[in-house]
Write an enzyme that holds these catalytic residues in place. Structure first.
Site, short mmCIF file in Angstrom:
data_model
loop_
_atom_site.label_atom_id
_atom_site.label_comp_id
_atom_site.label_asym_id
_atom_site.label_seq_id
_atom_site.Cartn_x
_atom_site.Cartn_y
_atom_site.Cartn_z
N ARG A 47 0.84 -1.21 0.00
CA ARG A 47 0.00 0.00 0.00
C ARG A 47 0.87 1.25 0.00
O ARG A 47 0.54 2.26 -0.60
CB ARG A 47 -0.97 -0.03 1.19
N TYR A 99 -15.38 18.11 -15.95
CA TYR A 99 -15.84 16.73 -15.78
C TYR A 99 -16.81 16.68 -14.61
O TYR A 99 -16.49 17.14 -13.51
CB TYR A 99 -14.63 15.82 -15.51
N ASP A 171 -6.54 19.56 -14.31
CA ASP A 171 -6.93 18.24 -14.83
C ASP A 171 -6.48 18.21 -16.29
O ASP A 171 -7.07 18.86 -17.15
CB ASP A 171 -8.45 18.06 -14.71
N LYS A 196 -7.94 7.14 -19.47
CA LYS A 196 -8.19 7.68 -20.80
C LYS A 196 -6.94 7.56 -21.67
O LYS A 196 -6.61 6.47 -22.09
CB LYS A 196 -8.68 9.14 -20.65
C1 LIG Z 1 -12.73 10.35 -16.84
C2 LIG Z 1 -12.32 11.64 -16.29
C3 LIG Z 1 -12.12 11.80 -14.90
C4 LIG Z 1 -12.39 10.70 -13.90
O1 LIG Z 1 -11.57 9.59 -14.07
P1 LIG Z 1 -12.01 8.10 -13.65
O2 LIG Z 1 -10.82 7.28 -14.01
O3 LIG Z 1 -13.26 7.78 -14.42
O4 LIG Z 1 -12.27 8.11 -12.18
C5 LIG Z 1 -11.68 13.04 -14.45
N1 LIG Z 1 -11.46 14.06 -15.30
C6 LIG Z 1 -11.66 13.95 -16.63
C7 LIG Z 1 -11.42 15.13 -17.50
C8 LIG Z 1 -12.09 12.75 -17.16
O5 LIG Z 1 -12.29 12.64 -18.49
#
Ligand SMILES: *Cc1c(COP(=O)(O)O)cnc(C)c1O
Length: 372
Positions: A47, A99, A171, A196
């Site tokens: 962890r 998001y 982000d 992504k």
């Molecule tokens: C998908 C996404 C998230 C969240 O990520 P998860 O892996 O689904 O928890 C956050 N910010 C953006 C811009 C995203 O496209």
């Protein structure tokens, strides 16, 4: 070394024990203690630290140009760790185009625990300036934003934050480190849903935070992760690490495809508006051109009409798959409003595109048939 080279070699080299070229997947949860009780090899319990996750974290620190990184079980786990590292009473500024999980996390989980939040239209820096107050600790930026591809001037927000003694977290999921490097623009942290583009093949969930400086606040974020346990698993870390090797070339090709597709859509009579920062008509184009190296593979467009017309277009696509998420090799189309539900800010006529690595002409033919 240059970016493509860093992507291929960052955070790894032949395994010193076996000479293996690819990164080993370390599954052990626990590590041997030396006879005198020390842990000289650095690992104790998975962890806290795992060699495969550590290799991913090193790779991400290198490709984002940061001092340190942490790999999480999902993008949301990474975002949650940032807000969890703040204190009750602290104030944060959030963008209105973002998001949808980010404000949901803040408003449903952290505001009840005493965090204060203000939402602004972040492409307007004067709104950011007037939202900042005593106790503002953090400004959250997402650019280009989901799903309208709104552009925020990162350096402009950083200047406001510096004056207020606040941090800036970007982000960077949609832009990827190939397209945009927030830490070079002065941001304190970059966040990624590695689910992504970093993973890149729609087969792994993960999140990453990269810090410009491994400072006191990042130590707190690390402590949240190690104590609360939102870590990336070894195999998931390995998949994301592998994804980074091809990231530069994937995003370059996805950007070329997105440019072709959005140029086609912008000239189509059944399309009302196309949201892509690479188009000269996009309101954020100039800022995007200044702060992005590539405009990326994400776009959205609004059909003439409303919900029914948009759903009908998505329903006729054969190369684009109707699905949520983004950043994979396959192109996806999504009616965002019906995915986000009642609180959505997405127009009913909007379809979001994640442009993949197919031939651009097949993507254009597919959309052309669907719009006919
Ligand atoms: C998908 C996404 C998230 C969240 O990520 P998860 O892996 O689904 O928890 C956050 N910010 C953006 C811009 C995203 O496209």
């Amino acid at each position: 070394m240059r970016f493509e080279t860093l992507c291929v070699h960052a955070g790894t080299g032949p395994d010193p024990v076996t000479g293996a070229i690819t990164l080993p997947i370390h599954l052990s949860t626990t590590y041997e203690r030396d006879a005198d009780g020390e842990f000289r090899r650095g690992f104790k319990y998975a962890r806290d630290l795992n060699p495969t996750r550590q290799a991913l974290e090193r790779a991400m620190a290198i490709v984002e140009g940061g001092a340190a990184a942490l790999a999480f079980a999902s993008g949301q786990a990474a975002t949650a760790a940032v807000f969890q590292a703040l204190q009750p009473g602290d104030h944060v500024v959030l963008p209105d185009s973002v998001y949808y999980g980010t404000p949901r996390l803040v408003n449903e989980m952290f505001v009840p625990w005493g965090l204060r939040a203000t939402t602004v239209s972040m492409s307007d820096l004067s709104e950011v300036r007037s939202a900042v107050r005593d106790g503002t600790r953090l400004i959250w930026v997402e650019t280009p934003s989901n799903p309208l591809l709104t552009i925020t001037d990162i350096a402009g927000v950083v200047a406001i934050a510096r004056q207020a003694g606040a941090m800036v977290v970007v982000d960077n999921t949609w832009a990827t480190p190939v397209g945009q490097r927030p830490l070079e623009l002065g941001a304190d942290m970059a966040m990624h849903a590695s689910t992504k583009y970093l993973g890149g093949h729609s087969d792994v969930m993960g999140g990453v935070l990269v810090a410009r400086e491994d400072n006191e606040f990042f130590a707190r974020v690390r402590s949240v992760q190690h104590t609360a346990g939102g870590i990336a698993a070894p195999f998931d870390s390995w998949l994301v690490h592998r994804g980074i090797k091809t990231l530069a070339w994937r995003v370059r090709a996805q950007t070329a495809n997105a440019t072709a597709v959005t140029t086609f859509l912008a000239a189509h009579p059944a399309v009302e508006v196309v949201h892509y920062p690479g188009l000269g008509s996009h309101p954020g184009h100039d800022v995007a051109a200044r702060q992005m190296r590539l405009f990326g593979g994400m776009a959205s467009f609004q059909v003439r009409g409303g919900r029914a017309e948009a759903l009908a277009v998505a329903g006729k696509c054969k190369v684009f798959t109707r699905a949520t998420s983004l950043g994979g090799v396959e192109s996806l189309i999504e009616h965002r409003a019906s995915v986000e539900g009642a609180a959505t800010r997405a127009p009913e006529s909007l379809l979001r595109l994640s442009i993949g690595l197919e031939n651009a002409d097949d993507l254009i033919d597919d959309l052309g048939r669907a719009l006919a």
